[in-house]
Design an enzyme around this catalytic site. Structure first.
Site, short mmCIF file in Angstrom:
data_model
loop_
_atom_site.label_atom_id
_atom_site.label_comp_id
_atom_site.label_asym_id
_atom_site.label_seq_id
_atom_site.Cartn_x
_atom_site.Cartn_y
_atom_site.Cartn_z
N ASP A 67 0.83 -1.21 0.00
CA ASP A 67 0.00 0.00 0.00
C ASP A 67 0.86 1.26 0.00
O ASP A 67 2.08 1.18 0.06
CB ASP A 67 -0.96 0.00 1.20
CG ASP A 67 -0.25 -0.27 2.53
OD1 ASP A 67 0.99 -0.31 2.55
OD2 ASP A 67 -0.94 -0.43 3.54
N ASN A 136 -6.99 -0.52 14.40
CA ASN A 136 -8.43 -0.61 14.12
C ASN A 136 -8.76 -1.88 13.32
O ASN A 136 -9.86 -2.01 12.80
CB ASN A 136 -8.89 0.62 13.35
CG ASN A 136 -8.10 0.81 12.06
OD1 ASN A 136 -7.23 0.00 11.75
ND2 ASN A 136 -8.41 1.85 11.31
N HIS A 138 -7.27 -2.79 10.51
CA HIS A 138 -7.06 -2.69 9.06
C HIS A 138 -5.92 -3.61 8.61
O HIS A 138 -5.04 -3.97 9.38
CB HIS A 138 -6.86 -1.24 8.60
CG HIS A 138 -5.52 -0.63 8.90
ND1 HIS A 138 -5.28 0.71 8.78
CD2 HIS A 138 -4.33 -1.18 9.30
CE1 HIS A 138 -4.02 0.96 9.07
NE2 HIS A 138 -3.43 -0.17 9.39
N GLU A 143 -9.61 -0.40 5.42
CA GLU A 143 -10.06 0.16 6.68
C GLU A 143 -11.37 -0.51 7.12
O GLU A 143 -12.02 -1.20 6.32
CB GLU A 143 -10.29 1.67 6.50
CG GLU A 143 -9.02 2.43 6.12
CD GLU A 143 -8.03 2.53 7.26
OE1 GLU A 143 -7.06 1.75 7.26
OE2 GLU A 143 -8.22 3.38 8.15
#
Ligand code: F6R
Length: 247
Positions: A67, A136, A138, A143
């Site tokens: 990414d 979180n 991800h 996400e």
């Protein structure tokens, strides 16, 4: 999915590096996809050490970056580009034309995603994906809420990611979007290693591995991947039930 718990981050990293080396030895033209970030840093260092010691050739490896931050140039020390350049490429003999990283500065990000998917498809898919997990849940920049069916795509970043992500940068950055491989790439990859270390990851690891599977915790997709190995140190594994102890 298999879970392996190591007594230290060091051991976890040594074993993750060994997994990569084993694949490169078996298939010198393998397609490898790695995450950047704090978690795989020591794995990269161990990989470089072992590869140099054993004189391993990376010239035919196809390297895919998981990414990139949209709008962050490759020479910024917080970019994923910069991480791979400093942790891997400058130490090992990767071929430049076989390195494929998202350009977070591209005008046409959709085209950038298409290019990446084509590279992966044309090389017969990914042999090994090594990913981390965000606070979180991800994976890459998939996400909370990300579809499990996406290939490469651009995603608005969750507020946890934009605030935690500041740790990679020297100055406060305006982080809004990420460009990332999709969770479908993870499912289709021939082998998956998901790494987490430290107590701060214990809660999200518990949710991802033993909570309800769903896209609110994208990493929970790992529960459905039989060829995935989750590699944890004992702190990251500390909240797991039936945790049978360290290797
Ligand atoms: C980075 C990436 C992210 C990180 C995750 C964990 O390329 O894809 O999903 O893996 O945010 O980051 P660290 O390892 O810094 O805790």
């Amino acid at each position: 999915m298999e879970t392996k718990v190591y007594s230290t981050y060091y051991e976890l990293s040594e074993n993750a590096a060994k997994e990569i080396i084993d694949i490169v030895k078996k298939k010198p033209s393998a397609v490898l996809c790695l995450a950047s970030g704090e978690t795989p840093k020591l794995t990269c260092q161990k990989l470089v050490e072992k590869a140099k010691l054993e004189n391993i050739d990376f010239s035919k490896i196809v390297f895919i970056g998981l990414d990139e931050w949209v709008g962050i140039p490759p020479d910024n020390e917080g970019s994923c580009h910069f991480f791979f350049q400093t942790q891997l490429f400058k130490h090992l003999n990767f071929s430049e034309q076989r390195i494929h990283l998202f350009n977070g500065m591209a005008d046409d990000l959709t085209k950038e995603c298409g290019k990446m998917d084509t590279v992966i498809f044309d090389h017969g898919g990914i042999d090994l994906m090594l990913v981390g997990i965000g606070m979180n849940g991800h994976v890459g920049f998939n996400e909370p809420g990300a579809s499990f069916l996406n290939y490469s795509h651009v995603m608005d970043l969750d507020s946890v990611t934009t605030s935690v992500g500041q740790k990679y940068f020297k100055e406060t950055m305006d982080l809004k979007r990420g460009i990332t491989l999709g969770l479908k790439h993870l499912v289709e990859s021939k082998k998956v290693l998901m790494l987490a270390n430290g107590e701060r990851k214990a809660r999200i690891i518990k949710a991802a591995l033993q909570g309800r599977m769903g896209n609110l915790v994208p990493a929970s997709i790992v529960q459905t991947i039989p060829h995935a190995t989750v590699m944890l140190d004992k702190e990251a594994a500390s909240l797991l039930e039936n945790n049978s102890g360290c290797l």
